[in-house]
Design a protein around this motif. Structure first.
Motif, PDB file in Angstrom:
ATOM      1  N   VAL A   1       4.621  -5.221  -9.928  1.00  0.00           N
ATOM      2  CA  VAL A   1       3.440  -4.858  -9.144  1.00  0.00           C
ATOM      3  C   VAL A   1       2.187  -5.102  -9.965  1.00  0.00           C
ATOM      4  O   VAL A   1       2.162  -4.878 -11.178  1.00  0.00           O
ATOM      5  CB  VAL A   1       3.522  -3.387  -8.675  1.00  0.00           C
TER       6      VAL A   1
ATOM      7  N   TYR B   1       0.502   1.157  -3.378  1.00  0.00           N
ATOM      8  CA  TYR B   1       0.901   0.906  -4.763  1.00  0.00           C
ATOM      9  C   TYR B   1       0.187  -0.271  -5.425  1.00  0.00           C
ATOM     10  O   TYR B   1      -0.067  -0.249  -6.622  1.00  0.00           O
ATOM     11  CB  TYR B   1       2.410   0.668  -4.830  1.00  0.00           C
ATOM     12  N   GLY B   2      -0.114  -1.324  -4.684  1.00  0.00           N
ATOM     13  CA  GLY B   2      -0.745  -2.491  -5.278  1.00  0.00           C
ATOM     14  C   GLY B   2      -0.252  -3.774  -4.651  1.00  0.00           C
ATOM     15  O   GLY B   2       0.205  -3.797  -3.505  1.00  0.00           O
TER      16      GLY B   2
ATOM     17  N   SER C   1       0.831  -1.185   0.000  1.00  0.00           N
ATOM     18  CA  SER C   1       0.000   0.000   0.000  1.00  0.00           C
ATOM     19  C   SER C   1       0.881   1.256   0.000  1.00  0.00           C
ATOM     20  O   SER C   1       1.890   1.300   0.704  1.00  0.00           O
ATOM     21  CB  SER C   1      -0.888  -0.019   1.234  1.00  0.00           C
TER      22      SER C   1
ATOM     23  N   ASN D   1      -1.662  -3.830 -10.073  1.00  0.00           N
ATOM     24  CA  ASN D   1      -2.467  -2.752  -9.502  1.00  0.00           C
ATOM     25  C   ASN D   1      -3.673  -2.462 -10.388  1.00  0.00           C
ATOM     26  O   ASN D   1      -3.947  -3.194 -11.346  1.00  0.00           O
ATOM     27  CB  ASN D   1      -1.608  -1.498  -9.296  1.00  0.00           C
ATOM     28  N   ASN D   2      -4.386  -1.408 -10.067  1.00  0.00           N
ATOM     29  CA  ASN D   2      -5.590  -1.072 -10.823  1.00  0.00           C
ATOM     30  C   ASN D   2      -5.293  -0.500 -12.208  1.00  0.00           C
ATOM     31  O   ASN D   2      -6.196  -0.378 -13.033  1.00  0.00           O
ATOM     32  CB  ASN D   2      -6.449  -0.079 -10.035  1.00  0.00           C
TER      33      ASN D   2
ATOM     34  N   TYR E   1      -5.906   1.384  -3.307  1.00  0.00           N
ATOM     35  CA  TYR E   1      -5.185   0.259  -2.719  1.00  0.00           C
ATOM     36  C   TYR E   1      -4.496   0.737  -1.447  1.00  0.00           C
ATOM     37  O   TYR E   1      -3.281   0.751  -1.335  1.00  0.00           O
ATOM     38  CB  TYR E   1      -4.156  -0.301  -3.705  1.00  0.00           C
TER      39      TYR E   1
END
Length: 270
Positions: A206, A192-193, A190, A208-209, A221
């Motif tokens: 990573v 970051y993902g 967190s 992530n979104n 996140y």
């Protein structure tokens, strides 16, 4: 592990110590007339420090310490962390005898937090780096699983200084890891993902979104790291709780979700 459910129980104690009782319940045992199962005690560990945060290790959502059972080596790893003062502690305990295989204290500015995996003889933990003021980074920390020696620290290369505020501090989090096979570790990072670390190449990536749209329901996140991470070998999925605690998220460990799309153009005839 070993047909047992392993438990660590904390005792309320003076602020200068933390007391942890390690034991187990036997799977398949018949309960007594009251429906209770027998708890078998293995070992009591008492840690002393002028400012010890006694039961902090028992908070599964935090980086203060942890309890990791490794059946293949018949070993329990116990850690606890003094956030602002003193030192962090980690030990390896024999699951059969309760004997201490090794134990050590690490300076809290580079402390060992929560142990979660052993890969190629190395014990990996989410670590702790308390910098000047109220800035805190949680890192990946490793050491030899059988001796506690040869410590290494690994910092995610995708960190860009973005932080979250929590408990009067600002953080870059790296918590609650899981071994997802082939020498790769997954951890919450967190804000970051979902961070992946290859223990062979020492490279970070990573999820992530951005590269996996819809990874979290609200697109953020931040506190997803409070949940544990589980890896399902059969489906190849990394599974964890979502930010809003409304359910679970499952994502393939080999990369982002692939989505179909259509494109309009002129066929060249080739």
């Amino acid at each position: 592990a070993n047909n047992k459910i392993w438990i660590v129980l904390g005792e309320f104690a003076p602020m200068d110590r933390g007391i942890y009782n390690i034991g187990y319940l036997t799977i398949g045992e018949t309960p007594d007339s009251n429906g209770c199962y027998t708890y078998t005690h293995l070992k009591t560990v008492t840690l002393y420090d002028d400012y010890w945060r006694g039961l902090s290790m028992l908070r599964p959502e935090d980086y203060d310490g942890g309890f990791y059972v490794h059946a293949d080596t018949n070993t329990i790893y116990l850690s606890s962390l003094s956030i602002d003062y003193g030192k962090s502690y980690i030990s390896a305990i024999d699951m059969t005898t309760g004997g201490t295989i090794w134990e050590k204290y690490v300076d809290s500015a580079r402390g060992c937090g929560k142990p979660f995996a052993i890969v190629d003889g190395k014990l990996y933990c989410t670590g702790y780096n308390h910098r000047v003021g109220s800035t805190v980074d949680c890192l990946l920390f490793s050491m030899d699983a059988d001796t506690g020696e040869n410590e290494e620290t690994f910092i995610p290369d995708f960190w860009n200084g973005t932080r979250i505020s929590y408990y009067y501090r600002t953080y870059q989090m790296l918590l609650n890891g899981a071994d997802i096979g082939n020498g790769v570790l997954a951890m919450h990072s967190s804000p970051y993902g979902l961070a992946l670390f290859n223990t062979s190449t020492k490279l970070w990536s990573v999820i992530n979104n951005t590269n996996t749209p819809g990874l979290t329901l609200d697109g953020r996140y931040n506190y997803t790291m409070f949940s544990q991470i589980v890896f399902d070998e059969e489906t190849n999925l990394i599974i964890f709780g979502d930010w809003e605690s409304k359910g679970v998220v499952a994502v393939n460990k080999d990369g982002a979700i692939k989505r179909s799309y259509y494109s309009t153009g002129t066929y060249s005839g080739a």
